[in-house]
Design a protein around this motif. Structure first.
Motif, mmCIF file in Angstrom:
data_model
loop_
_atom_site.group_PDB
_atom_site.id
_atom_site.type_symbol
_atom_site.label_atom_id
_atom_site.label_comp_id
_atom_site.label_asym_id
_atom_site.label_seq_id
_atom_site.Cartn_x
_atom_site.Cartn_y
_atom_site.Cartn_z
ATOM 1 N N VAL A 96 0.836 -1.197 0.000
ATOM 2 C CA VAL A 96 0.000 0.000 0.000
ATOM 3 C C VAL A 96 0.873 1.250 0.000
ATOM 4 C CG1 VAL A 96 -1.857 -1.212 1.180
ATOM 5 C CG2 VAL A 96 -0.195 0.086 2.521
ATOM 6 N N THR A 97 0.326 2.324 -0.537
ATOM 7 C CA THR A 97 1.011 3.612 -0.573
ATOM 8 C C THR A 97 0.306 4.579 0.363
ATOM 9 O OG1 THR A 97 1.613 3.255 -2.890
ATOM 10 C CG2 THR A 97 1.811 5.495 -2.048
ATOM 11 N N LEU A 98 1.089 5.293 1.159
ATOM 12 C CA LEU A 98 0.560 6.327 2.039
ATOM 13 C C LEU A 98 1.213 7.653 1.672
ATOM 14 C CD1 LEU A 98 1.178 3.555 3.953
ATOM 15 C CD2 LEU A 98 -0.245 4.893 5.500
ATOM 16 N N ARG A 99 0.456 8.730 1.812
ATOM 17 C CA ARG A 99 0.934 10.052 1.406
ATOM 18 C C ARG A 99 0.667 11.063 2.520
ATOM 19 N NH1 ARG A 99 1.524 12.473 -3.995
ATOM 20 N NH2 ARG A 99 1.309 14.748 -3.893
ATOM 21 N N ARG A 100 1.600 11.956 2.687
ATOM 22 C CA ARG A 100 1.508 13.011 3.698
ATOM 23 C C ARG A 100 1.530 14.357 2.985
ATOM 24 N NH1 ARG A 100 3.553 14.952 8.831
ATOM 25 N NH2 ARG A 100 4.820 16.801 8.417
ATOM 26 N N ASN A 101 0.535 15.209 3.273
ATOM 27 C CA ASN A 101 0.430 16.502 2.589
ATOM 28 C C ASN A 101 0.268 17.646 3.589
ATOM 29 O OD1 ASN A 101 0.401 15.829 -0.311
ATOM 30 N ND2 ASN A 101 -1.439 14.685 0.203
ATOM 31 N N VAL A 217 5.203 6.872 1.202
ATOM 32 C CA VAL A 217 5.876 5.684 1.710
ATOM 33 C C VAL A 217 5.053 4.471 1.309
ATOM 34 C CG1 VAL A 217 4.690 5.752 3.956
ATOM 35 C CG2 VAL A 217 6.906 4.599 3.763
ATOM 36 N N ASN A 218 5.718 3.345 1.111
ATOM 37 C CA ASN A 218 5.042 2.077 0.823
ATOM 38 C C ASN A 218 5.302 1.090 1.948
ATOM 39 O OD1 ASN A 218 6.232 2.887 -2.255
ATOM 40 N ND2 ASN A 218 4.045 2.473 -2.080
ATOM 41 N N THR A 219 4.331 0.244 2.207
ATOM 42 C CA THR A 219 4.508 -0.833 3.173
ATOM 43 C C THR A 219 3.512 -1.938 2.861
ATOM 44 O OG1 THR A 219 4.728 -1.362 5.534
ATOM 45 C CG2 THR A 219 2.891 0.063 4.906
ATOM 46 N N GLN A 220 3.724 -3.109 3.444
ATOM 47 C CA GLN A 220 2.788 -4.201 3.219
ATOM 48 C C GLN A 220 1.463 -3.909 3.926
ATOM 49 O OE1 GLN A 220 6.293 -4.630 4.168
ATOM 50 N NE2 GLN A 220 6.304 -6.830 4.561
ATOM 51 N N ALA A 221 0.380 -4.357 3.311
ATOM 52 C CA ALA A 221 -0.936 -4.182 3.923
ATOM 53 C C ALA A 221 -1.005 -4.870 5.280
ATOM 54 C CB ALA A 221 -2.018 -4.727 2.995
ATOM 55 N N SER A 222 -0.248 -5.951 5.440
ATOM 56 C CA SER A 222 -0.262 -6.704 6.700
ATOM 57 C C SER A 222 0.587 -6.057 7.788
ATOM 58 C CB SER A 222 0.240 -8.133 6.458
ATOM 59 O OG SER A 222 1.568 -8.119 5.950
ATOM 60 N N ASN A 223 1.406 -5.073 7.424
ATOM 61 C CA ASN A 223 2.293 -4.440 8.400
ATOM 62 C C ASN A 223 1.554 -3.301 9.103
ATOM 63 O OD1 ASN A 223 4.386 -3.367 9.897
ATOM 64 N ND2 ASN A 223 5.864 -3.391 8.212
ATOM 65 N N THR A 224 0.651 -3.671 9.972
ATOM 66 C CA THR A 224 -0.173 -2.672 10.654
ATOM 67 C C THR A 224 0.638 -1.843 11.646
ATOM 68 O OG1 THR A 224 -0.833 -4.356 12.270
ATOM 69 C CG2 THR A 224 -2.280 -4.009 10.372
ATOM 70 N N HIS A 225 1.721 -2.416 12.170
ATOM 71 C CA HIS A 225 2.559 -1.674 13.118
ATOM 72 C C HIS A 225 3.164 -0.441 12.449
ATOM 73 C CE1 HIS A 225 5.243 -0.969 16.526
ATOM 74 N NE2 HIS A 225 6.225 -0.833 15.655
ATOM 75 N N PHE A 235 0.395 10.437 7.575
ATOM 76 C CA PHE A 235 0.378 9.719 6.300
ATOM 77 C C PHE A 235 -0.969 9.006 6.186
ATOM 78 C CE2 PHE A 235 4.923 10.157 6.903
ATOM 79 C CZ PHE A 235 5.457 10.223 5.622
ATOM 80 N N GLU A 236 -1.573 9.076 5.015
ATOM 81 C CA GLU A 236 -2.846 8.406 4.778
ATOM 82 C C GLU A 236 -2.771 7.608 3.480
ATOM 83 O OE1 GLU A 236 -5.817 11.419 4.703
ATOM 84 O OE2 GLU A 236 -5.742 11.789 6.874
ATOM 85 N N ARG A 237 -3.455 6.476 3.464
ATOM 86 C CA ARG A 237 -3.477 5.671 2.239
ATOM 87 C C ARG A 237 -4.145 6.455 1.115
ATOM 88 N NH1 ARG A 237 -5.048 -0.556 3.452
ATOM 89 N NH2 ARG A 237 -5.046 -0.531 1.170
ATOM 90 N N ASN A 238 -3.531 6.394 -0.070
ATOM 91 C CA ASN A 238 -4.053 7.175 -1.196
ATOM 92 C C ASN A 238 -4.652 6.319 -2.303
ATOM 93 O OD1 ASN A 238 -1.797 6.066 -2.366
ATOM 94 N ND2 ASN A 238 -0.781 8.010 -2.824
ATOM 95 N N GLY A 239 -4.771 5.006 -2.066
ATOM 96 C CA GLY A 239 -5.420 4.142 -3.046
ATOM 97 C C GLY A 239 -4.500 3.525 -4.073
ATOM 98 N N TYR A 240 -3.215 3.900 -4.056
ATOM 99 C CA TYR A 240 -2.272 3.314 -5.010
ATOM 100 C C TYR A 240 -1.651 2.063 -4.385
ATOM 101 C CZ TYR A 240 -2.686 7.453 -7.929
ATOM 102 O OH TYR A 240 -3.178 8.447 -8.740
#
Length: 250
Positions: A96-101, A217-225, A235-240
């Protein structure tokens, strides 16, 4: 790509039609019995399924002789995804991709130990690679060469030290006015002590001093930590999201 093509430990095979190359398939340097499918291309007008299957048969035999346990691929390019199931690749999860604005920051993380953050130097790479391999399981680990390559392209790269020992690091890149956190790792014996937060906080502040507030930033969907840490820093998931597929040798 040059690093992979010029490395004998990262096999790449080409498919010819008389005097022209019509397809390419190559993998990364294996690490602990795993590797990534890094390069896949077929020219226009060619039967994609036939080309990929032909290349994969040759690559399969080569990797089997090398006692590779699994091959992974990040489905960045949609054209290849429909063909993976025919090669017995299986979907694992999403990256998953997260973005900070924003220029906002939470309160500075307070650790119970004294953490020193400094610039990551080339001579630090062997120690950083050891931290990386302790922090991640295959196939998510990075080789020394991977880290050298990432460092050469880094905008900001730092290490966290405790008692002069490297126990964490981050490498970030920049493209125009957007920064990207390419890697963040903390030794497992030191996790949970705000070291990752300290590295992230320091990195964001360094970019802000350069006038950059937008970051990804990218990380695995399973990496909730890790996602909880990134969420704390807005940072919020942006759908990419990109699917991860795996082939397992039997």
């Amino acid at each position: 790509t040059d690093e992979w093509l010029n490395n004998k430990d990262a096999p790449t095979f080409v498919l010819w039609d008389e005097d022209r190359i019509i397809g390419v398939l190559g993998v990364s340097i294996p690490l602990e019995g795993t590797c990534w499918l890094r390069l896949a291309a077929v020219i226009d007008g060619v039967d994609i399924q036939h080309a990929i299957e032909t290349l994969w048969q040759t690559l399969y035999i080569h990797l089997q002789k090398q006692h590779i346990k699994s091959v992974w691929i990040l489905g960045v390019h949609a054209w290849l995804t429909p063909h993976l199931q025919y090669l017995d690749f299986r979907y694992v999860e999403d990256v998953v991709t997260l973005r900070r604005n924003t220029s906002e920051l939470p309160s500075t993380p307070q650790s119970d130990i004294a953490i020193d953050i400094r610039t990551l130097h080339m001579e630090d790479v062997p120690m950083v690679a050891d931290v990386d391999r302790q922090a991640f399981h295959p196939p998510w680990q990075m080789t020394d060469d991977d880290i050298y390559h990432a460092l050469r392209h880094a905008a900001i790269a730092t290490v966290a030290q405790v008692d002069n020992k490297i126990i964490g690091y981050q490498i970030s890149t920049k493209s125009h006015s957007i920064a990207h956190l390419a890697r963040l790792a903390v030794h497992p014996t030191m996790q949970g002590r705000k070291i990752g937060a300290a590295l992230l906080d320091d990195m964001i502040r360094r970019f802000q001093r350069r006038g950059i507030s937008t970051m990804t930033v990218n990380t695995q969907a399973s990496n909730t930590h890790s996602q909880r840490l990134y969420n704390r820093y807005y940072f919020e998931r942006n759908g990419y999201d990109f699917p991860v597929w795996r082939f397992t040798f039997t």
